[in-house]
Write a protein that holds these residues in place. Structure first.
Motif, mmCIF file in Angstrom:
data_model
loop_
_atom_site.group_PDB
_atom_site.id
_atom_site.type_symbol
_atom_site.label_atom_id
_atom_site.label_comp_id
_atom_site.label_asym_id
_atom_site.label_seq_id
_atom_site.Cartn_x
_atom_site.Cartn_y
_atom_site.Cartn_z
ATOM 1 N N GLY A 226 0.818 -1.199 0.000
ATOM 2 C CA GLY A 226 0.000 0.000 0.000
ATOM 3 C C GLY A 226 0.855 1.253 0.000
ATOM 4 O O GLY A 226 1.983 1.252 -0.471
ATOM 5 N N THR A 227 0.307 2.320 0.572
ATOM 6 C CA THR A 227 0.987 3.605 0.599
ATOM 7 C C THR A 227 1.100 4.085 2.034
ATOM 8 O O THR A 227 0.146 4.002 2.795
ATOM 9 C CB THR A 227 0.209 4.654 -0.222
ATOM 10 N N ASN B 43 -3.774 0.428 3.080
ATOM 11 C CA ASN B 43 -3.593 -0.899 2.495
ATOM 12 C C ASN B 43 -4.437 -1.013 1.228
ATOM 13 O O ASN B 43 -5.636 -0.778 1.261
ATOM 14 C CB ASN B 43 -4.020 -1.953 3.524
ATOM 15 N N TYR B 44 -3.795 -1.385 0.113
ATOM 16 C CA TYR B 44 -4.517 -1.526 -1.152
ATOM 17 C C TYR B 44 -5.473 -2.701 -1.152
ATOM 18 O O TYR B 44 -6.599 -2.604 -1.614
ATOM 19 C CB TYR B 44 -3.537 -1.758 -2.308
ATOM 20 N N LYS B 45 -5.009 -3.825 -0.634
ATOM 21 C CA LYS B 45 -5.777 -5.063 -0.735
ATOM 22 C C LYS B 45 -7.094 -4.977 0.027
ATOM 23 O O LYS B 45 -8.129 -5.391 -0.461
ATOM 24 C CB LYS B 45 -4.949 -6.239 -0.221
ATOM 25 N N ASN C 48 -8.274 -2.064 1.334
ATOM 26 C CA ASN C 48 -8.767 -0.700 1.262
ATOM 27 C C ASN C 48 -9.028 -0.151 2.672
ATOM 28 O O ASN C 48 -10.077 0.403 2.957
ATOM 29 C CB ASN C 48 -10.025 -0.620 0.390
#
Length: 146
Positions: free
Chosen positions: A100-101, A125-127, A129
């Protein structure tokens, strides 16, 4: 006598096998927790080159302001005796990795009519969200050079 010793041997073996399985499952569960926690911590690992960090060009960008609001609201929930109100985002930087960022922002917030600067770190977290407040640290009272 032979029956008694076979019974004790069998019982002992069953206990050893059962405890081995219980220990193995505990280790697996602990690894899952440890690995999920390490994923977040690794995004903040300073040993990775600082060149990975990119400056945020526009601190007024709605996405950046939304991250700052999340940090302030999370701190208000975590620490009920603090009631921060976001004033502005002064500057920031971010780093992207596979998970993520991570955002590191310098913000101005008001707490009980006192304006101060804070540094906050938020991981997104991207996965899943999902956002997580890593830290929020008071820097100084606004307008005072310490």
């Amino acid at each position: 006598m032979a029956f008694k010793s076979n019974y004790l041997l069998t019982l002992s073996m069953m206990i050893v096998i059962a405890s081995t399985f219980c220990h193995a499952f505990t280790v697996i569960d602990s690894r899952k927790l440890l690995n999920s926690f390490e994923n977040v911590l690794n995004t903040l690992d300073p040993s990775i080159s600082n060149d990975d960090w990119k400056l945020i060009k526009d601190p007024k960008d709605p996405k950046v302001v939304d991250i700052a609001k999340f940090a302030v609201n999370s701190e208000n929930i975590i620490s009920p005796d603090v009631q921060l109100r976001l004033e502005s985002v002064l500057s920031g930087r971010f780093r992207v990795d596979n998970n993520g960022t991570t955002y590191e922002l310098t913000i101005v917030a008001i707490d009980f009519d006192e304006e101060s600067e804070y540094k906050t770190i938020v991981f997104e977290n991207y996965k899943d969200n999902v956002r997580k407040l890593i830290s929020i640290t008071w820097i100084k009272r606004k307008g005072i050079n310490n």
